[in-house]
Each structure stands twice: as C-alpha cells, then as structure tokens.
Design an enzyme around this catalytic site. Structure first.
Site, PDB file in Angstrom:
ATOM      1  N   CYS A   1      -5.972  11.395   5.679  1.00  0.00           N
ATOM      2  CA  CYS A   1      -6.923  12.229   4.938  1.00  0.00           C
ATOM      3  C   CYS A   1      -8.215  11.519   4.601  1.00  0.00           C
ATOM      4  O   CYS A   1      -9.133  12.137   4.086  1.00  0.00           O
ATOM      5  CB  CYS A   1      -6.271  12.760   3.660  1.00  0.00           C
ATOM      6  SG  CYS A   1      -6.037  11.486   2.405  1.00  0.00           S
TER       7      CYS A   1
ATOM      8  N   CYS B   1       2.959  -4.019   0.867  1.00  0.00           N
ATOM      9  CA  CYS B   1       3.167  -4.322   2.277  1.00  0.00           C
ATOM     10  C   CYS B   1       2.962  -3.013   3.047  1.00  0.00           C
ATOM     11  O   CYS B   1       3.767  -2.095   2.945  1.00  0.00           O
ATOM     12  CB  CYS B   1       4.592  -4.856   2.448  1.00  0.00           C
ATOM     13  SG  CYS B   1       4.976  -5.363   4.109  1.00  0.00           S
TER      14      CYS B   1
END
Ligand code: ZN
Length: 152
Positions: free
Chosen positions: A58, A127
């Site tokens: 997005c 991560c």
C-alpha cells in the site's frame, strides 16, 4: 488504572482490497509473503541507501533507514518502526513458538516478526522480509523516523 490514551488516536484507515486485486498488484513472492504470511529465503541485504522503507502493498511508510541495523540474520532488521502506529503487532503461535508478528497497520500485510533481543535504544529487533519493503530514497528519513518525540 485506565490507559491514558490522550491524543494518541491514529486515524489510519484500513484499506480493503480483495485477494485477486493484491495478486495482480504484487509479484508472486510479494503476494506469498505479505498476504499469505510466508517467509522468504534470507537474502544478504545489500540495501545500504538511506530513505524510507514503504509497505510494498500500500505504500505506507513502515520503517526508516535511520533505525536499520545489521543483525547478521540476512533479513533487514530495524530497532523501531517508522512511527507509532505504522505497524501493528499480533500474537503468532504457529510452529509451536510464541512470536510477535508485525503487520502493516494500513493494509494488514504481513511484514515479519519482532524479537526482544535488539539493540538500544528500544531493545527490539524487527526482522522483516525484504520483499515486503520498497525503499523510497526521496523520503527524508528524519521527518518521520523519530521513535517518540521526547519533548512537547
Ligand atoms: Zn501496507
């Protein structure tokens, strides 16, 4: 004790896009990771450029190069999101492990996981799957990367 959430309301409206639309917008690997919660292979991350890392789905700014560090895992790692509310955290109990999943707040894309063994100042290690990020080199990192404004 009630939570003092004064003025911290985020007006980040979620966007609703069908699976088929995502599939046409994204590469197969991006689709697999962000919409199917897959994990890409750890690819040595050579991205050293400064800028804002945006959600590949997005375009919302999710992480800044300012908080990026080398975790030695091969995955892009950050010690803080681009701003408060940029990502949401969810309990992930898959694989018989308890982990915290990180998603884009705006479109719910799966980005990666956060672990409590990161560097200072936050002690968090986000991560993140590299395919879920798109580096925007034109974005000024210092504008949105402040973890929390200390003075106001
Ligand atoms: Zn997104």
């Amino acid at each position: 004790m009630n939570k003092a959430e004064t003025g911290g309301k985020t007006d980040q409206a979620k966007i609703a896009i069908s699976e088929e639309e995502w599939r046409s917008k994204l590469t197969p690997e991006q689709f697999y990771v962000t919409r199917k919660h897959g994990t890409e292979r750890a690819i040595p991350n050579k991205e050293k450029d400064a800028g804002m890392y945006r959600c590949v789905c997005c375009g919302a700014p999710v992480f800044s190069s300012e908080t990026k560090f080398d975790s030695g895992t091969g995955w892009p790692s950050f010690y803080a999101p681009a701003n408060r509310g940029a990502v949401s955290e969810h309990d992930d109990r898959s694989f018989f492990m308890r982990r915290i999943e990180v998603r884009c707040t705006k479109c719910d894309a799966h980005l990666g996981h956060v672990f409590p063994d990161g560097p200072r100042p936050t002690g968090a290690r986000y991560c993140i799957n590299g395919v879920t990020l798109q580096l925007d080199k034109d974005a000024k990192p210092d504008k949105a990367s402040k973890v929390t404004p200390k003075h106001e």
